[in-house]
Design a protein around this motif. Structure first.
Motif, mmCIF file in Angstrom:
data_model
loop_
_atom_site.group_PDB
_atom_site.id
_atom_site.type_symbol
_atom_site.label_atom_id
_atom_site.label_comp_id
_atom_site.label_asym_id
_atom_site.label_seq_id
_atom_site.Cartn_x
_atom_site.Cartn_y
_atom_site.Cartn_z
ATOM 1 N N UNK A 70 44.403 44.984 43.270
ATOM 2 C CA UNK A 70 44.775 45.632 41.814
ATOM 3 C C UNK A 70 43.370 47.017 42.349
ATOM 4 N N UNK A 71 42.543 46.980 42.460
ATOM 5 C CA UNK A 71 42.112 49.049 42.492
ATOM 6 C C UNK A 71 42.306 49.842 43.759
ATOM 7 N N UNK A 72 43.357 49.782 44.461
ATOM 8 C CA UNK A 72 44.017 50.349 45.668
ATOM 9 C C UNK A 72 44.534 51.948 44.666
ATOM 10 N N UNK A 73 45.025 51.586 44.151
ATOM 11 C CA UNK A 73 45.856 53.192 43.457
ATOM 12 C C UNK A 73 44.697 53.680 42.565
ATOM 13 N N UNK A 74 43.750 53.422 41.678
ATOM 14 C CA UNK A 74 42.785 53.753 41.028
ATOM 15 C C UNK A 74 42.008 54.380 42.010
ATOM 16 N N UNK A 75 41.599 53.548 42.935
ATOM 17 C CA UNK A 75 40.765 53.319 43.756
ATOM 18 C C UNK A 75 41.029 54.884 44.387
ATOM 19 N N UNK A 114 37.785 49.545 40.164
ATOM 20 C CA UNK A 114 38.537 48.395 39.730
ATOM 21 C C UNK A 114 39.451 48.651 39.004
ATOM 22 N N UNK A 115 40.985 47.533 38.442
ATOM 23 C CA UNK A 115 41.218 48.046 37.362
ATOM 24 C C UNK A 115 40.935 46.924 36.509
ATOM 25 N N UNK A 116 41.049 46.105 36.332
ATOM 26 C CA UNK A 116 40.686 45.315 35.389
ATOM 27 C C UNK A 116 39.938 44.295 35.216
ATOM 28 N N UNK A 117 38.607 43.657 34.268
ATOM 29 C CA UNK A 117 37.731 43.205 34.258
ATOM 30 C C UNK A 117 37.240 41.978 33.506
ATOM 31 N N UNK A 118 37.908 41.143 34.124
ATOM 32 C CA UNK A 118 37.223 39.827 32.537
ATOM 33 C C UNK A 118 35.710 39.317 33.026
ATOM 34 N N UNK A 143 39.575 50.522 34.744
ATOM 35 C CA UNK A 143 39.956 50.554 33.509
ATOM 36 C C UNK A 143 40.276 50.209 32.322
ATOM 37 N N UNK A 144 40.064 48.764 32.755
ATOM 38 C CA UNK A 144 40.042 47.884 31.978
ATOM 39 C C UNK A 144 38.861 46.947 31.216
ATOM 40 N N UNK A 145 38.220 46.948 30.777
ATOM 41 C CA UNK A 145 36.399 45.710 30.252
ATOM 42 C C UNK A 145 37.628 45.025 29.584
ATOM 43 N N UNK A 146 38.604 43.682 30.217
ATOM 44 C CA UNK A 146 38.485 42.743 29.151
ATOM 45 C C UNK A 146 37.282 41.908 28.923
ATOM 46 N N UNK A 147 36.073 42.195 28.842
ATOM 47 C CA UNK A 147 34.909 41.546 28.778
ATOM 48 C C UNK A 147 34.436 42.123 27.214
#
Length: 188
Positions: A70-75, A114-118, A143-147
């Motif tokens: 998940x984090x490769x492209x944005x990292x 990281x892309x998304x974290x829950x 990018x997104x914090x789902x919490x």
């Protein structure tokens, strides 16, 4: 970039999915952020990378570490925009590991992207690896914090989009979700 602008990117790219999803944590959700769909076009990657880079620049990182996949492209884009080194951790025997000859120097200032974290499992696992190799995790960019900010990762954390997305224990699903086909969209 505002949260609404980030959310609009997910909507326009079809990266905000609705349905019945099983998350990496094993919890179930009605919504899933498929960052790969949002990040398949380089102008979007550049825009999101620029917004994250501006939020973390003052941390003074020398290296970005991202958990694969998940984090490769944005990292890599955040590292490019900051003008610093990029490396990643990847699965080995079902856990993340530093491989491919990558090294982390003693007290090297590491930004985790990281892309998304829950619940923050992959971000924590990545921080543990950084510390085991002598690095200093100075912050996390998401990018997104789902919490919606409830997950405390123990270091300064910056994100473009914070939302509270309902998740459910698989043994306690709402009736409407029980009727939907289950999708496993992310990496395990």
């Amino acid at each position: 970039m505002t949260s609404e602008e980030a959310l609009q990117i997910f909507r326009e790219t079809g990266a905000l999915l609705d349905g019945h999803f099983v998350l990496r944590s094993g919890r179930h959700s009605r919504q899933f952020f498929q960052c790969a769909l949002a990040l398949q076009k380089m102008p979007v990657v550049e825009k999101i990378g620029a917004a994250l880079s501006e939020r973390v620049r003052n941390l003074g990182p020398t290296t970005v570490v991202a958990p694969a996949m998940g984090g490769l492209v944005i990292g890599q884009e955040v590292a490019r925009q900051l003008g610093i080194r990029f490396i990643f951790v990847e699965k080995e025997n079902n856990t993340l590991a530093l491989r491919r000859g990558f090294e982390i120097g003693a007290d090297e200032k590491i930004l985790i992207v990281e892309d998304v974290v829950t619940q923050g499992g992959r971000a924590r696992e990545t921080m543990d690896i950084v510390r085991e190799h002598g690095g200093d995790p100075v912050g996390i960019a998401l990018v997104v914090d789902r919490s919606n900010g409830k997950v405390d990762l123990g270091v300064p954390t910056f994100c473009l989009l914070q939302m509270e997305v309902e998740t459910f224990d698989p043994s306690n699903l709402p009736e409407d979700m029980r009727k939907l086909a289950i999708t496993h969209p992310g990496s395990k």
